[in-house]
Design an enzyme around this catalytic site. Structure first.
Site, PDB file in Angstrom:
ATOM      1  N   ARG A  16      -1.175  -5.115   5.474  1.00 25.10           N
ATOM      2  CA  ARG A  16      -2.226  -4.783   4.509  1.00 25.10           C
ATOM      3  C   ARG A  16      -1.603  -4.281   3.210  1.00 25.10           C
ATOM      4  NH1 ARG A  16      -5.064   0.770   6.877  1.00 25.10           N
ATOM      5  NH2 ARG A  16      -3.290   2.166   6.550  1.00 25.10           N
ATOM      6  N   ASP A  37       4.742  -4.862  11.251  1.00 27.04           N
ATOM      7  CA  ASP A  37       3.853  -3.729  11.011  1.00 27.04           C
ATOM      8  C   ASP A  37       3.544  -3.084  12.361  1.00 27.04           C
ATOM      9  OD1 ASP A  37       1.691  -1.993   9.967  1.00 27.04           O
ATOM     10  OD2 ASP A  37       1.680  -3.374   8.270  1.00 27.04           O
ATOM     11  N   ASP A  60       8.104  -0.791  14.468  1.00 24.97           N
ATOM     12  CA  ASP A  60       8.118   0.535  13.855  1.00 24.97           C
ATOM     13  C   ASP A  60       9.422   0.648  13.075  1.00 24.97           C
ATOM     14  OD1 ASP A  60       8.464   3.244  13.278  1.00 24.97           O
ATOM     15  OD2 ASP A  60       7.792   3.931  15.243  1.00 24.97           O
ATOM     16  N   VAL A  61       9.347   0.866  11.759  1.00 22.21           N
ATOM     17  CA  VAL A  61      10.565   0.853  10.939  1.00 22.21           C
ATOM     18  C   VAL A  61      11.517   2.004  11.263  1.00 22.21           C
ATOM     19  CG1 VAL A  61       9.506  -0.393   9.028  1.00 22.21           C
ATOM     20  CG2 VAL A  61       9.465   2.122   9.026  1.00 22.21           C
ATOM     21  N   ASN A  87       8.714  -2.378   2.559  1.00 23.05           N
ATOM     22  CA  ASN A  87       7.460  -1.942   1.955  1.00 23.05           C
ATOM     23  C   ASN A  87       6.740  -0.858   2.756  1.00 23.05           C
ATOM     24  OD1 ASN A  87       4.803  -2.318   0.369  1.00 23.05           O
ATOM     25  ND2 ASN A  87       4.224  -2.857   2.459  1.00 23.05           N
ATOM     26  N   TYR A 152       6.747  12.983  -0.106  1.00 29.72           N
ATOM     27  CA  TYR A 152       6.683  11.619  -0.638  1.00 29.72           C
ATOM     28  C   TYR A 152       7.653  11.451  -1.804  1.00 29.72           C
ATOM     29  CZ  TYR A 152       4.453   7.268  -2.209  1.00 29.72           C
ATOM     30  OH  TYR A 152       4.201   5.967  -2.574  1.00 29.72           O
ATOM     31  N   THR A 187      -4.976   0.180  -2.960  1.00 26.18           N
ATOM     32  CA  THR A 187      -4.640  -0.174  -1.577  1.00 26.18           C
ATOM     33  C   THR A 187      -5.330   0.824  -0.650  1.00 26.18           C
ATOM     34  OG1 THR A 187      -2.715   1.288  -1.410  1.00 26.18           O
ATOM     35  CG2 THR A 187      -2.339  -0.923  -2.359  1.00 26.18           C
ATOM     36  N   THR A 190      -4.546   4.482  -1.387  1.00 24.60           N
ATOM     37  CA  THR A 190      -5.164   5.151  -2.535  1.00 24.60           C
ATOM     38  C   THR A 190      -6.687   5.087  -2.491  1.00 24.60           C
ATOM     39  OG1 THR A 190      -5.049   3.136  -3.896  1.00 24.60           O
ATOM     40  CG2 THR A 190      -3.164   4.645  -3.988  1.00 24.60           C
TER      41      THR A 190
END
Length: 249
Positions: A16, A37, A60-61, A87, A152, A187, A190
């Site tokens: 997404r 994802d 899972d990254v 990403n 962040y 997105t 946000t």
């Protein structure tokens, strides 16, 4: 000829938002794309939509094992990976004192350690491909500070620096590494923000995921003399404050 014909791309957080737009644009431009994802239903729906050009692999990254599996799937289905788009990311709101240490570490694990694991995992595959491109999706929070976003901001500044180090480490293998710095993009991340956050920008609106995806396409296909560099997609948000009504004489 399509710009990414014959290329194999791996996109994290591809189900997404910005990742989904990157998957669509890359597939339209001829790439074979592995969507990864943790959102399996949305990832598989995107695979169905984009057809034979894509495959989905739940990953899972933060898991080294999941990264190894994703690269194996990409190579089995399409061939050696030549483009990686790191990403996947999360945000945690809270001041320095309010943020729980576990939440702070979680943001860094996903937003910074995850891309580091990804670059380590794909580097051998890119050498087999004869070179490649790694695009790390940072943020304007990797260029400036924001209140109540300490975790962040730290993760995105770290990713910016990691990009430069990786560009130096991997240059001899013809692997370019660049960072993308989106500003306010419409997105799911946000979804709770209103248009007031963009009022002071020269381009006073939210950006679209497609606009970021087109920057990713440019970097993957055309920016052949760029590595270790930052590319900003922010409506001018980082240029400084605007004076909308200057004093009259």
């Amino acid at each position: 000829m399509r710009k990414l014909a014959g290329r194999v791309a791996l996109v994290t957080g591809g189900a997404r938002g910005i990742g989904k737009a990157v998957v669509r644009v890359f597939a339209e431009e001829g790439a074979s794309v592995l969507i990864t994802d943790v959102l399996e239903a949305e990832g598989r729906a995107l695979q169905e939509e984009t057809g034979a050009a894509t495959r989905f692999c739940g990953a899972d990254v933060t898991s080294e094992t999941d990264w190894a599996t994703a690269v194996t799937v990409a190579e089995r289905e399409f061939g050696p990976v030549s483009v990686l788009v790191n990403n996947a990311g999360v945000v945690e709101f809270g001041s320095i004192e309010e943020t729980d240490p576990a939440a702070f570490r979680r943001v860094l694990d996903i937003n910074l350690v995850g891309p580091w694991l990804g670059m380590r995992a794909v580097a051998p595959s890119m050498r087999s491909a004869g070179g490649g491109v790694i695009l790390n999706v940072s943020s304007t929070a990797g260029l400036m500070g924001y209140a109540s976003l300490g975790a962040y901001v730290a993760s995105k500044w770290g990713l910016r620096g990691l990009t430069k180090a990786a560009a130096l480490d991997l240059a001899a293998d013809d692997i370019r590494v660049c960072s993308i710095h989106p500003g306010p993009i419409r997105t799911p991340m946000t979804a709770g923000m209103d248009d007031s956050v963009t009022i002071s920008q020269p381009i006073a609106r939210f950006g679209t995921p497609q606009e970021v995806a087109r920057m990713a396409l440019f970097l993957a296909a055309d920016a052949t003399y760029s590595t270790g560099s930052e590319f900003v997609v922010d409506g001018g948000a980082t240029t400084g404050s605007m004076v909308l009504n200057p004093p009259q004489d």
